[in-house]
Design a protein around this motif. Structure first.
Motif, PDB file in Angstrom:
ATOM      1  N   TYR A 197       0.655  -1.415   0.150  1.00  0.00           N
ATOM      2  CA  TYR A 197       0.025  -0.015   0.090  1.00  0.00           C
ATOM      3  C   TYR A 197       0.950   1.063  -0.204  1.00  0.00           C
ATOM      4  CZ  TYR A 197      -4.136   2.589   0.814  1.00  0.00           C
ATOM      5  OH  TYR A 197      -5.274   3.511   0.724  1.00  0.00           O
ATOM      6  N   LEU A 198       1.949   1.161   0.684  1.00  0.00           N
ATOM      7  CA  LEU A 198       2.873   2.202   0.677  1.00  0.00           C
ATOM      8  C   LEU A 198       3.599   2.718  -0.654  1.00  0.00           C
ATOM      9  CD1 LEU A 198       4.329   4.466   2.521  1.00  0.00           C
ATOM     10  CD2 LEU A 198       6.135   2.724   2.776  1.00  0.00           C
ATOM     11  N   ARG A 199       3.700   1.482  -1.552  1.00  0.00           N
ATOM     12  CA  ARG A 199       4.312   1.614  -3.089  1.00  0.00           C
ATOM     13  C   ARG A 199       3.072   2.216  -3.635  1.00  0.00           C
ATOM     14  NH1 ARG A 199       7.319  -4.157  -4.103  1.00  0.00           N
ATOM     15  NH2 ARG A 199       8.882  -3.733  -2.440  1.00  0.00           N
ATOM     16  N   LEU A 200       1.768   1.958  -3.520  1.00  0.00           N
ATOM     17  CA  LEU A 200       0.760   2.342  -4.000  1.00  0.00           C
ATOM     18  C   LEU A 200       0.660   3.770  -3.891  1.00  0.00           C
ATOM     19  CD1 LEU A 200      -1.836   2.150  -5.849  1.00  0.00           C
ATOM     20  CD2 LEU A 200      -3.005   1.384  -3.717  1.00  0.00           C
ATOM     21  N   GLN A 201       0.805   4.332  -2.636  1.00  0.00           N
ATOM     22  CA  GLN A 201       0.842   5.763  -2.294  1.00  0.00           C
ATOM     23  C   GLN A 201       1.783   6.413  -2.988  1.00  0.00           C
ATOM     24  OE1 GLN A 201       0.594   6.247   1.938  1.00  0.00           O
ATOM     25  NE2 GLN A 201       0.302   8.512   1.883  1.00  0.00           N
ATOM     26  N   GLN A 202       3.107   5.822  -2.925  1.00  0.00           N
ATOM     27  CA  GLN A 202       4.269   6.655  -3.505  1.00  0.00           C
ATOM     28  C   GLN A 202       3.960   6.857  -5.182  1.00  0.00           C
ATOM     29  OE1 GLN A 202       7.374   3.942  -2.770  1.00  0.00           O
ATOM     30  NE2 GLN A 202       8.044   5.146  -0.655  1.00  0.00           N
ATOM     31  N   TRP A 203       3.265   5.892  -5.766  1.00  0.00           N
ATOM     32  CA  TRP A 203       3.084   5.859  -7.162  1.00  0.00           C
ATOM     33  C   TRP A 203       1.635   7.005  -7.390  1.00  0.00           C
ATOM     34  CZ3 TRP A 203      -1.921   5.312  -9.114  1.00  0.00           C
ATOM     35  CH2 TRP A 203      -1.843   5.147 -10.475  1.00  0.00           C
ATOM     36  N   TRP A 204       0.838   7.062  -6.682  1.00  0.00           N
ATOM     37  CA  TRP A 204      -0.087   8.187  -6.532  1.00  0.00           C
ATOM     38  C   TRP A 204       0.521   9.464  -6.528  1.00  0.00           C
ATOM     39  CZ3 TRP A 204      -4.508   9.213  -8.232  1.00  0.00           C
ATOM     40  CH2 TRP A 204      -5.241  10.318  -7.621  1.00  0.00           C
ATOM     41  N   GLU A 205       1.195   9.973  -5.681  1.00  0.00           N
ATOM     42  CA  GLU A 205       2.189  10.970  -5.225  1.00  0.00           C
ATOM     43  C   GLU A 205       2.781  11.339  -6.566  1.00  0.00           C
ATOM     44  OE1 GLU A 205       4.365  11.354  -1.847  1.00  0.00           O
ATOM     45  OE2 GLU A 205       2.600  11.292  -0.432  1.00  0.00           O
ATOM     46  N   GLY A 206       3.227  10.439  -7.411  1.00  0.00           N
ATOM     47  CA  GLY A 206       3.967  10.758  -8.488  1.00  0.00           C
ATOM     48  C   GLY A 206       2.957  10.864  -9.818  1.00  0.00           C
ATOM     49  N   VAL A 207       1.619  10.702  -9.814  1.00  0.00           N
ATOM     50  CA  VAL A 207       0.851  10.801 -10.796  1.00  0.00           C
ATOM     51  C   VAL A 207      -0.359  11.597 -10.477  1.00  0.00           C
ATOM     52  CG1 VAL A 207       1.426   8.578 -11.740  1.00  0.00           C
ATOM     53  CG2 VAL A 207      -0.698   8.643 -10.470  1.00  0.00           C
ATOM     54  N   GLN A 208      -0.564  11.929  -9.441  1.00  0.00           N
ATOM     55  CA  GLN A 208      -1.808  12.921  -9.149  1.00  0.00           C
ATOM     56  C   GLN A 208      -1.704  14.163  -9.861  1.00  0.00           C
ATOM     57  OE1 GLN A 208      -2.294  13.635  -5.110  1.00  0.00           O
ATOM     58  NE2 GLN A 208       0.061  14.182  -4.901  1.00  0.00           N
ATOM     59  N   HIS A 209      -0.722  14.672  -9.909  1.00  0.00           N
ATOM     60  CA  HIS A 209      -0.671  16.040 -10.928  1.00  0.00           C
ATOM     61  C   HIS A 209      -0.987  16.068 -12.021  1.00  0.00           C
ATOM     62  CE1 HIS A 209       3.080  14.285 -11.848  1.00  0.00           C
ATOM     63  NE2 HIS A 209       3.068  14.762 -13.142  1.00  0.00           N
ATOM     64  N   ARG A 210      -1.192  14.812 -12.729  1.00  0.00           N
ATOM     65  CA  ARG A 210      -1.758  14.585 -14.027  1.00  0.00           C
ATOM     66  C   ARG A 210      -3.247  15.030 -14.117  1.00  0.00           C
ATOM     67  NH1 ARG A 210       2.108   9.650 -15.967  1.00  0.00           N
ATOM     68  NH2 ARG A 210       4.166  10.558 -15.570  1.00  0.00           N
ATOM     69  N   LEU A 211      -3.934  14.553 -13.029  1.00  0.00           N
ATOM     70  CA  LEU A 211      -5.449  14.631 -12.921  1.00  0.00           C
ATOM     71  C   LEU A 211      -5.919  16.074 -12.498  1.00  0.00           C
ATOM     72  CD1 LEU A 211      -6.033  11.223 -11.305  1.00  0.00           C
ATOM     73  CD2 LEU A 211      -6.059  11.734 -13.547  1.00  0.00           C
TER      74      LEU A 211
END
Length: 862
Positions: free
Chosen positions: A663-677
């Motif tokens: 889940y921590l990896r998922l959160q790290q991935w989200w922080e990297g892609v959330q600016h695109r939304l």
């Protein structure tokens, strides 16, 4: 005239003869003891003809009624009529004229007011039930007769009657009112019990709709200390231990190590005296309640173990014979004759432990006639084989001069060998630990008295300290006395060390903790909680942590804020005594708001302190808090470090840690892609999946009462569902993985098994879906491909059923007609070919027709 004189002479003659007979008889009775053997300690005759108070009490009517009532209650098959008659006898002996429950007008008015407030409450408060009315000891009407003094034994027995419901309905409120009366009459045990109830805020209540035995109220510490003081002055051990513990830590009284020693010393002395009796001390099983132990089954009883070992011993197993003898010699129902038989069987087979045990039985005359010479033979045989128990027996025999001349030099050599022997045993067993402890104790005694060595108090203290660490009670008590006397040279720390030893000895003598363990295993959670609270009040750390756990988890008490406050106070006392797991529970109290205001910063401090003592769950919690920025700064890298450290500390918790890392990896991935939304979408996802909030009421307000007899399964599941709605379930849903500290955790095994079953179910579901899609592809699309064997069997069965159904009205027509499935296949194939589509494996269509033809032929034949 002559007749009158003759009659008077006759009367005087008879009186004279009677006097002579009385005189002769008195001389004969007085001379009788001279012919018999004189007693060892003759008791002088009383100086006064007035009977003693004990004799008057034995002859009193109240005593007779009390004894008759006890005899009726002790009957195994006593009827309800006999039990009610016993209650009436106890009433009369206690001088009770009237006893009943009176519902006060104030309680009725309060109940009516609560009902009126509930009717006019707002819509949001309609679901809340009014607080139930509890009748306590204040509602009991008790009248005593003025012409009698209450019999204390009868009052005490009546308390048991109303607690257990023998002949009367169970009523803890009446029992508590009688207990208060008994305390007012100066009974030490009753005064200590009243002090315990006041100190813990326990108020017994009458039978109620919630089926509670007591409720928690604000403690009354001054009144509790008064009762404790009077009971301790009368020698009650419960009061003495409670005051000793309070003075040791300065809880509501001045902190004083010397005062604590004065309270603990007499209790420890009584315990050491009881330990030397044949029955010994009660066995106390160390139990730490958790989610795992609460639902685990207790192991086999000593009787079941004995039967198991006896069965194997009868087939010639040496180890089983030795263990059967151990249980028979030291169990609740000791049978030394049977133990001797199994020991002899094992000793003949060459078992050195059995030889040493036989020597002990001959030395003490257990099961056989006492014979020091034979005991010495068995001890020497065991010692020749290097057995430490044999060394201990030889050392004691030479030290005491039993069966052999005293030889202190040989005694010291044998005892030193017993104290240091570990070869062949691997990890120190209970038997070896007891042997080494006894050897160290005797060595300390020889150094103290100068037997075979110069007298040296410090050397004696050194040996007794080693024996005390191995659990030897008498060594711990003697060492404490040396420390208090200033003979060890430890200086300022001597008092604290002495009180710690005395406290440990005193806690071994009272079975409140074991009674609580038994009640908990039996599912009687209310009495288990009361006994744990009593042990906690006496300073027993296990009682404090277990009682706090029960209050937190809802075992034995249905309450809210008052249960949380009591649990938090108990956890703090347990943490002071060295239970680092209590620090974790205190952090949970601040995280969830149990008994205190919700404060995640304080929770983080407690988790940090617990993590310093290698608590894997505290490390996991800190990682979670860093991951979500709850109470700690948001730091994903630091969260991963805490997760990795938790896994290193507790490898059995691999599953929850791996899930958290994913889940921590998922959160790290989200922080990297959330600016695109879009910003609104990103904020919504972040707030939903990666944020926890401290706002709102405490998650665990009123604790549900978890008891098999209550039937609250639906309420518990609804509470769990409410937790899952929030993201807090990630924090505590995996707590069970950290409850056990050893390998092979059943919770981990259960979770792994459930995971495997879930994976298997998914695989089967996926396989079934693929088969259905494949069948639909072959049947509907008519693609010429290789038909699987299972599909051919299915089609053959369908054709047989259709042919059998159509055979009765028109057998010939049906036999000549082509199969519907084949027609559909040809039509679909023709349509596919006309549309210009190609399909590999054209032989598949031929195989399909051939299979259909076989089905048609078989159907027509049938």
């Amino acid at each position: 005239m002559i007749t009158v004189v003759s009659r008077s002479w006759t009367v005087w003659a008879l009186l004279t003869l009677l006097a002579l007979l009385v005189a002769v008889g008195g001389t004969a009775v007085a001379a009788a003891p001279a012919d018999s053997a004189p007693p060892a300690a003759p008791t002088p005759p009383p100086t006064s003809p007035v009977p003693t108070e004990e004799a008057v009490a034995e002859l009193s009517l109240a005593e007779q009624q009390y004894r008759q009532a006890v005899a009726l209650r002790d009957l195994q098959d006593a009827t309800q009529k006999e039990l009610r008659h016993a209650v009436r006898l106890l009433y009369s002996a206690a001088g009770i004229q009237h006893l009943s429950m009176a519902r006060p007008q104030q309680a009725q008015q309060a109940q009516q007011a609560a009902a009126a407030d509930g009717a006019g409450a707002q819509q949001g408060d309609k679901g809340k039930a009014a607080a139930p009315e509890f009748l306590t000891a204040a509602s009991v009407r008790l009248e005593l007769r003025n012409d009698t003094v209450p019999h204390l034994g009868a009052l005490k027995e009546l308390i048991y009657v109303y607690r257990e419901g023998d002949g009367v309905p169970v009523n803890p409120a009446i029992a508590h009112r009688l207990l208060r009366l008994l305390a007012e009459l100066g009974h030490p045990e009753a005064q200590a019990d009243i002090g315990f109830h006041l100190a813990q805020g326990i108020e017994p209540v009458a039978p109620n709709s919630r089926d509670q035995l007591f409720r928690l109220v604000t403690p009354d510490i001054p009144a509790a200390l008064v009762h404790y003081t009077f009971a301790a002055q009368s020698g009650d051990p419960v009061a003495q231990m409670s005051l000793g513990y309070r003075h040791l830590h300065g809880i509501d009284v001045p902190r004083s190590c010397q005062t604590a020693a004065l309270y603990y010393a007499p209790v420890a002395e009584k315990v050491t005296q009881s330990a030397q009796l044949r029955d010994g001390l009660p066995e106390i099983e160390p139990v730490e309640l958790s989610h795992k132990t609460a639902h685990s089954r207790r192991g086999p009883s000593s009787e079941q173990e004995m039967l198991h070992y006896q069965w194997f011993a009868d087939f010639g197993n040496v180890e089983a014979a030795r263990e059967a003898a151990r249980l028979l010699a030291h169990g609740t129902a000791a049978d030394h004759e049977q133990a001797f038989k199994y020991l002899l069987q094992a000793a003949d087979a060459g078992d050195s432990d059995a030889m040493a045990h036989l020597g002990n039985m001959y030395a003490n005359g257990q099961g056989v006639a006492q014979d020091n010479a034979t005991a010495l033979i068995w001890f020497r045989s065991a010692a020749d084989m290097g057995n430490p128990a044999g060394y201990l027996g030889m050392g004691y025999m030479h030290m005491a001069g039993h069966g052999v001349a005293k030889d202190y030099s040989k005694a010291i050599n044998y005892l030193s060998a017993a104290a240091g022997q570990q070869g062949g045993y691997g990890r120190m067993s209970g038997r070896l630990r007891d042997v080494r402890a006894s050897a160290q104790f005797f060595l300390g005694q020889m150094h103290l008295k100068g037997w075979g060595t110069p007298a040296a108090v410090k050397q004696a203290a050194h040996h007794w300290e080693a024996a005390a660490k191995l659990g030897h009670l008498l060594a711990a008590y003697n060492l404490a006395m040396l420390l208090l006397g200033g003979q060890t040279g430890k200086g300022a720390g001597a008092c604290a060390a002495a009180v710690a030893l005395l406290k440990g000895v005193a806690e071994r003598g009272f079975p409140a903790q074991q009674e609580a363990n038994d009640d908990f295993q039996a599912g009687d959670y209310e009495w288990a909680l009361l006994n744990y609270l009593k042990a906690a009040e006496m300073g027993v750390e296990a009682g404090q942590s277990n009682a706090a756990w029960m209050l937190t988890e809802g075992y034995g008490y249905e309450g809210g804020a008052e249960a949380g406050r009591a649990a938090l106070a108990l956890y703090k006392r347990s943490a002071v005594q060295g239970n680092h797991g209590a620090l974790l529970r205190i952090g949970d109290s601040y995280w969830y708001g149990k008994g205190v205001r919700r404060d995640w910063r304080r929770a983080a401090q407690m988790y940090h302190e617990a993590g310093r003592h290698a608590s894997a769950q505290a490390l996991f919690n800190q990682g979670f808090m860093h991951q979500f920025g709850a109470g700690l700064d948001r730091d994903l890298h630091l969260a991963k470090r805490y997760y990795d450290d938790a896994l290193k500390r507790h490898p059995d918790a691999e599953l929850p840690v791996r899930l958290a890392l994913r889940y921590l990896r998922l959160q790290q991935w989200w922080e990297g892609v959330q600016h695109r939304l879009p910003a609104k979408w990103a904020a919504a996802v972040t707030a939903t999946l990666f944020t926890v909030s401290e706002r709102g009421p405490a998650m665990h307000g009123p604790t549900q009462h978890v008891s098999p007899a209550r039937g609250h399964a639906a309420a518990l599941w609804s509470a769990r569902l409410r937790r899952i709605v929030t993201f807090d379930f990630l924090f505590d849903s995996l707590d069970a993985f950290f409850d056990s500290r050893g390998s092979g955790d059943s919770n981990v095994d259960l979770t792994v098994a459930m995971t495997l079953l879930l994976v298997l179910a998914l695989v089967l579901w996926r396989r079934r879906t693929l088969r259905q899609n494949q069948a639909r592809q072959f049947v509907q699309a008519g693609v010429p491909a290789v038909v699987p064997q299972w599909l051919q069997e299915q089609q053959r069965q369908q054709q047989q059923q259709q042919a059998a159904a159509a055979a009765q009205p028109a057998a010939a027509a049906v036999a000549a007609a082509p199969p519907p499935l084949a027609q559909a296949g040809r039509a679909d194939a023709a349509a596919a070919s006309s549309s210009g589509s190609t399909a590999p494996g054209g032989s598949g269509g031929a195989e399909l027709q051939h299979a259909n033809g076989e089905g048609q032929g078989s159907g027509g034949a049938s």
